[in-house]
Motif scaffolding. Structure first.
Motif, PDB file in Angstrom:
ATOM      1  N   GLY A 121       2.463 -31.744 -52.352  1.00  0.00           N
ATOM      2  CA  GLY A 121       2.957 -30.559 -51.675  1.00  0.00           C
ATOM      3  C   GLY A 121       3.675 -29.555 -52.558  1.00  0.00           C
ATOM      4  N   LEU A 122       3.757 -29.807 -53.869  1.00  0.00           N
ATOM      5  CA  LEU A 122       4.487 -28.904 -54.751  1.00  0.00           C
ATOM      6  C   LEU A 122       3.788 -27.554 -54.876  1.00  0.00           C
ATOM      7  CD1 LEU A 122       6.801 -28.368 -56.715  1.00  0.00           C
ATOM      8  CD2 LEU A 122       5.439 -29.468 -58.517  1.00  0.00           C
ATOM      9  N   TRP A 123       2.461 -27.554 -54.916  1.00  0.00           N
ATOM     10  CA  TRP A 123       1.742 -26.305 -55.137  1.00  0.00           C
ATOM     11  C   TRP A 123       1.999 -25.289 -54.031  1.00  0.00           C
ATOM     12  CZ3 TRP A 123       0.180 -22.752 -58.004  1.00  0.00           C
ATOM     13  CH2 TRP A 123      -0.752 -21.803 -57.595  1.00  0.00           C
ATOM     14  N   LYS A 124       2.186 -25.746 -52.804  1.00  0.00           N
ATOM     15  CA  LYS A 124       2.461 -24.819 -51.709  1.00  0.00           C
ATOM     16  C   LYS A 124       3.733 -24.027 -51.996  1.00  0.00           C
ATOM     17  CE  LYS A 124       3.232 -24.626 -46.707  1.00  0.00           C
ATOM     18  NZ  LYS A 124       3.338 -25.433 -45.461  1.00  0.00           N
TER      19      LYS A 124
ATOM     20  N   MET B  79      -7.366 -19.393 -48.770  1.00  0.00           N
ATOM     21  CA  MET B  79      -7.522 -20.834 -48.882  1.00  0.00           C
ATOM     22  C   MET B  79      -8.805 -21.145 -49.646  1.00  0.00           C
ATOM     23  SD  MET B  79      -4.861 -22.136 -47.508  1.00  0.00           S
ATOM     24  CE  MET B  79      -5.333 -23.866 -47.339  1.00  0.00           C
ATOM     25  N   GLY B  80      -8.705 -22.080 -50.604  1.00  0.00           N
ATOM     26  CA  GLY B  80      -9.852 -22.522 -51.382  1.00  0.00           C
ATOM     27  C   GLY B  80     -10.096 -24.000 -51.164  1.00  0.00           C
ATOM     28  N   GLU B  81     -10.880 -24.598 -52.036  1.00  0.00           N
ATOM     29  CA  GLU B  81     -11.248 -25.995 -51.823  1.00  0.00           C
ATOM     30  C   GLU B  81     -10.086 -26.958 -51.993  1.00  0.00           C
ATOM     31  OE1 GLU B  81     -13.725 -27.661 -55.199  1.00  0.00           O
ATOM     32  OE2 GLU B  81     -13.941 -25.512 -55.568  1.00  0.00           O
ATOM     33  N   TRP B  82      -9.028 -26.562 -52.724  1.00  0.00           N
ATOM     34  CA  TRP B  82      -7.866 -27.437 -52.892  1.00  0.00           C
ATOM     35  C   TRP B  82      -6.665 -26.952 -52.103  1.00  0.00           C
ATOM     36  CZ3 TRP B  82     -10.102 -25.799 -57.799  1.00  0.00           C
ATOM     37  CH2 TRP B  82     -11.038 -26.705 -58.288  1.00  0.00           C
ATOM     38  N   GLY B  83      -6.816 -25.847 -51.392  1.00  0.00           N
ATOM     39  CA  GLY B  83      -5.693 -25.302 -50.640  1.00  0.00           C
ATOM     40  C   GLY B  83      -5.428 -23.860 -51.024  1.00  0.00           C
ATOM     41  N   LEU B  84      -4.154 -23.528 -51.147  1.00  0.00           N
ATOM     42  CA  LEU B  84      -3.726 -22.150 -51.388  1.00  0.00           C
ATOM     43  C   LEU B  84      -4.311 -21.579 -52.674  1.00  0.00           C
ATOM     44  CD1 LEU B  84      -1.593 -19.969 -50.359  1.00  0.00           C
ATOM     45  CD2 LEU B  84      -0.061 -20.963 -52.073  1.00  0.00           C
ATOM     46  N   GLU B  85      -4.812 -20.336 -52.602  1.00  0.00           N
ATOM     47  CA  GLU B  85      -5.228 -19.576 -53.778  1.00  0.00           C
ATOM     48  C   GLU B  85      -4.603 -18.198 -53.709  1.00  0.00           C
ATOM     49  OE1 GLU B  85      -9.365 -19.354 -54.664  1.00  0.00           O
ATOM     50  OE2 GLU B  85      -9.654 -21.533 -54.708  1.00  0.00           O
ATOM     51  N   LEU B  86      -4.189 -17.688 -54.862  1.00  0.00           N
ATOM     52  CA  LEU B  86      -3.584 -16.360 -54.930  1.00  0.00           C
ATOM     53  C   LEU B  86      -4.456 -15.448 -55.778  1.00  0.00           C
ATOM     54  CD1 LEU B  86      -0.986 -18.340 -54.548  1.00  0.00           C
ATOM     55  CD2 LEU B  86       0.297 -16.353 -55.311  1.00  0.00           C
TER      56      LEU B  86
ATOM     57  N   ARG C  57      -6.288 -14.735 -60.724  1.00  0.00           N
ATOM     58  CA  ARG C  57      -6.536 -15.695 -59.649  1.00  0.00           C
ATOM     59  C   ARG C  57      -5.834 -16.997 -60.026  1.00  0.00           C
ATOM     60  NH1 ARG C  57     -10.119 -16.792 -55.222  1.00  0.00           N
ATOM     61  NH2 ARG C  57     -10.375 -14.524 -55.258  1.00  0.00           N
ATOM     62  N   PHE C  58      -5.048 -17.528 -59.090  1.00  0.00           N
ATOM     63  CA  PHE C  58      -4.331 -18.782 -59.286  1.00  0.00           C
ATOM     64  C   PHE C  58      -4.863 -19.834 -58.317  1.00  0.00           C
ATOM     65  CE2 PHE C  58      -1.371 -15.499 -60.621  1.00  0.00           C
ATOM     66  CZ  PHE C  58      -0.703 -16.031 -61.703  1.00  0.00           C
ATOM     67  N   VAL C  59      -5.063 -21.047 -58.811  1.00  0.00           N
ATOM     68  CA  VAL C  59      -5.360 -22.193 -57.950  1.00  0.00           C
ATOM     69  C   VAL C  59      -4.418 -23.326 -58.334  1.00  0.00           C
ATOM     70  CG1 VAL C  59      -7.791 -21.535 -57.730  1.00  0.00           C
ATOM     71  CG2 VAL C  59      -7.117 -23.196 -59.477  1.00  0.00           C
TER      72      VAL C  59
END
Length: 220
Positions: free
Chosen positions: A111-114, A135-142, A152-154
């Protein structure tokens, strides 16, 4: 492996940048966990923890804590830390932009990436960037636009590690850049080690001997 150069930057190494929250020690976090009940990312196709990685024949640069794919035609740049002379980051430069994959210590519960992603978004907006969140394949994307640069951040939450990937390139390549970034992140292998360390601590980068020797010769 490409051409090895050196770059420098003054940004904070923490995954959330200079506005990252204080670190919390995870040394005593030894409870068992169930992936379905935590914030760990689903990664059946990668990235992989070193314990789950297989020999797939993909060429990677071994940086100790992370083994990062180096696509054909790309270059590798080593960024030195002017404060201590060590390695701050290693970048893979492609036609679509410069890619940086970094590992950090994280809680067992994930949950750290959130949290980090939200902090990055706030920091980028404060710096005047136009930010979009999806939202991407691993969760949040910016996604962010800073001047003429598209970012772009994943992020991926693994077992006691978080992997952050970012690509920075021209806006003309913005439509292709995310796929290139995801492909490199997907095939990255993380070797966090067993030692307890504070959450958000950057995982140590070590250079292959040939690369370290090349840089030493340049410095000499």
């Amino acid at each position: 492996m490409g051409i090895f150069g050196r770059k420098r930057r003054a940004a904070d190494d923490r995954p959330g940048g200079r506005h990252a929250a204080p670190e919390v020690d995870d040394a005593d976090d030894h409870d068992d966990y169930d992936d379905e009940e935590t914030g760990l990312s689903a990664t059946p196709d990668g990235p992989f923890d070193i314990a789950d990685a297989t020999d797939d024949g993909i060429p990677r640069i071994d940086l100790g804590s992370v083994k990062v794919p180096v696509p054909d035609g790309s270059q590798v740049q080593v960024e030195m830390d002017p404060a201590n002379g060590g390695v701050r980051a290693v970048h893979v430069v492609t036609e679509q932009g410069q890619i940086t994959v970094s590992g950090y210590a994280a809680p067992r519960s994930g949950g750290l990436w959130k949290d980090v992603g939200a902090e990055l978004g706030d920091q980028l907006r404060a710096d005047g960037a136009k930010v979009s969140i999806g939202m991407g394949e691993w969760g949040l994307e910016l996604s962010a636009i800073v001047g003429d640069v598209a970012l772009r951040f994943v992020g991926v939450d693994g077992p006691r590690w978080m992997l952050r990937g970012v690509i920075a390139g021209p806006q003309s390549q913005a439509s292709q850049a995310p796929a290139v970034l995801r492909e490199i992140v997907r095939h990255t292998i993380v070797d966090r080690g067993d030692a307890p360390m504070p959450v958000r601590t950057p995982l140590t980068i070590t250079l292959p001997e040939a690369v370290a020797q090349h840089i030493a010769e340049q410095q000499a």
